[in-house]
Design a protein around this motif. Structure first.
Motif, short mmCIF file in Angstrom:
data_model
loop_
_atom_site.label_atom_id
_atom_site.label_comp_id
_atom_site.label_asym_id
_atom_site.label_seq_id
_atom_site.Cartn_x
_atom_site.Cartn_y
_atom_site.Cartn_z
N GLU A 43 34.40 21.97 40.32
CA GLU A 43 34.09 21.15 39.14
C GLU A 43 33.00 21.77 38.28
OE1 GLU A 43 33.25 17.18 40.48
OE2 GLU A 43 35.29 16.87 41.19
N ASP A 44 32.22 22.68 38.83
CA ASP A 44 31.16 23.35 38.06
C ASP A 44 31.67 24.56 37.28
OD1 ASP A 44 29.24 21.54 38.97
OD2 ASP A 44 28.81 22.74 40.75
N ASN A 45 32.91 24.94 37.47
CA ASN A 45 33.49 26.08 36.77
C ASN A 45 34.08 25.60 35.44
OD1 ASN A 45 35.75 28.02 36.01
ND2 ASN A 45 34.79 29.13 37.70
N SER A 46 33.89 26.36 34.38
CA SER A 46 34.39 25.95 33.05
C SER A 46 35.91 25.91 32.99
CB SER A 46 33.85 26.89 31.97
OG SER A 46 34.30 28.21 32.21
N ASP A 47 36.58 26.52 33.95
CA ASP A 47 38.05 26.50 33.99
C ASP A 47 38.59 25.47 34.98
OD1 ASP A 47 38.56 28.60 32.10
OD2 ASP A 47 37.79 30.00 33.60
N TYR A 48 37.75 24.54 35.39
CA TYR A 48 38.14 23.51 36.36
C TYR A 48 39.46 22.85 35.94
CZ TYR A 48 38.19 19.13 38.96
OH TYR A 48 38.56 18.08 39.74
N GLY A 49 40.38 22.76 36.89
CA GLY A 49 41.66 22.10 36.66
C GLY A 49 42.76 23.02 36.17
N GLU A 71 45.47 37.92 27.82
CA GLU A 71 45.38 36.64 28.52
C GLU A 71 44.90 36.78 29.96
OE1 GLU A 71 49.29 34.97 28.27
OE2 GLU A 71 49.08 34.47 26.15
N MET A 72 44.82 38.01 30.46
CA MET A 72 44.49 38.25 31.86
C MET A 72 42.99 38.24 32.10
SD MET A 72 47.17 41.22 32.86
CE MET A 72 48.82 41.17 32.16
N VAL A 73 42.62 37.75 33.27
CA VAL A 73 41.22 37.72 33.68
C VAL A 73 41.10 38.29 35.08
CG1 VAL A 73 40.67 35.72 32.22
CG2 VAL A 73 41.37 35.35 34.59
N GLU A 74 39.89 38.65 35.44
CA GLU A 74 39.59 39.11 36.79
C GLU A 74 39.43 37.90 37.71
OE1 GLU A 74 39.47 42.27 37.81
OE2 GLU A 74 39.82 43.06 35.79
N PHE A 75 39.55 38.12 38.99
CA PHE A 75 39.31 37.06 39.98
C PHE A 75 37.88 36.54 39.83
CE2 PHE A 75 37.69 35.72 44.12
CZ PHE A 75 38.60 34.72 44.41
N ASP A 76 37.73 35.25 39.93
CA ASP A 76 36.41 34.62 39.85
C ASP A 76 36.18 33.86 41.16
OD1 ASP A 76 34.15 33.09 39.37
OD2 ASP A 76 34.80 32.40 37.41
N PRO A 77 35.25 34.33 41.98
CA PRO A 77 35.01 33.65 43.26
C PRO A 77 34.51 32.23 43.09
CG PRO A 77 33.35 35.33 42.87
CD PRO A 77 34.37 35.48 41.78
N PRO A 82 31.71 26.44 46.56
CA PRO A 82 31.12 27.15 47.70
C PRO A 82 31.32 26.37 48.99
CG PRO A 82 29.40 26.32 46.24
CD PRO A 82 30.71 26.01 45.59
N ASP A 83 31.40 27.09 50.09
CA ASP A 83 31.50 26.44 51.39
C ASP A 83 30.23 25.68 51.69
OD1 ASP A 83 34.05 27.46 51.90
OD2 ASP A 83 33.25 29.29 52.79
N PRO A 84 30.33 24.48 52.25
CA PRO A 84 29.12 23.74 52.62
C PRO A 84 28.37 24.51 53.71
CG PRO A 84 31.10 22.56 53.33
CD PRO A 84 31.54 23.79 52.59
#
Length: 85
Positions: A43-49, A71-77, A82-84
């Protein structure tokens, strides 16, 4: 590997269906589909959803030449939360 982020599952499915058709999937080698649908779940990522579509640049199913490079992007971790700790 590159990625395209789609706003709708309909757009993601259209690309996936086109790649399935291009590569004759499912095939006799046990390949059922080009990709599994995944979403940006942080939810904190601007591309959420958005829906994450993989664009392969090497291997058996190269698709990088089938899409608009802009239109292509690199992987975004941070697409996943993040893991709890």
């Amino acid at each position: 590997m590159k990625y395209i982020l789609y706003s709708t599952d309909t757009a993601w499915n259209a690309s996936n269906n086109a790649m399935n058709t291009l590569f004759g999937l499912p095939d006799d080698n046990g390949n059922e589909r080009y990709a599994e649908i995944k979403q940006v779940t942080n939810e904190d990522n601007s591309d959420y959803g958005k829906y994450i579509f993989p664009v392969t640049t090497e291997g058996s199913f190269i698709t990088v030449d089938k899409f608009n490079v802009s239109e292509m992007v690199e992987f975004d971790p941070t697409w996943s939360p993040p893991d709890p700790e």
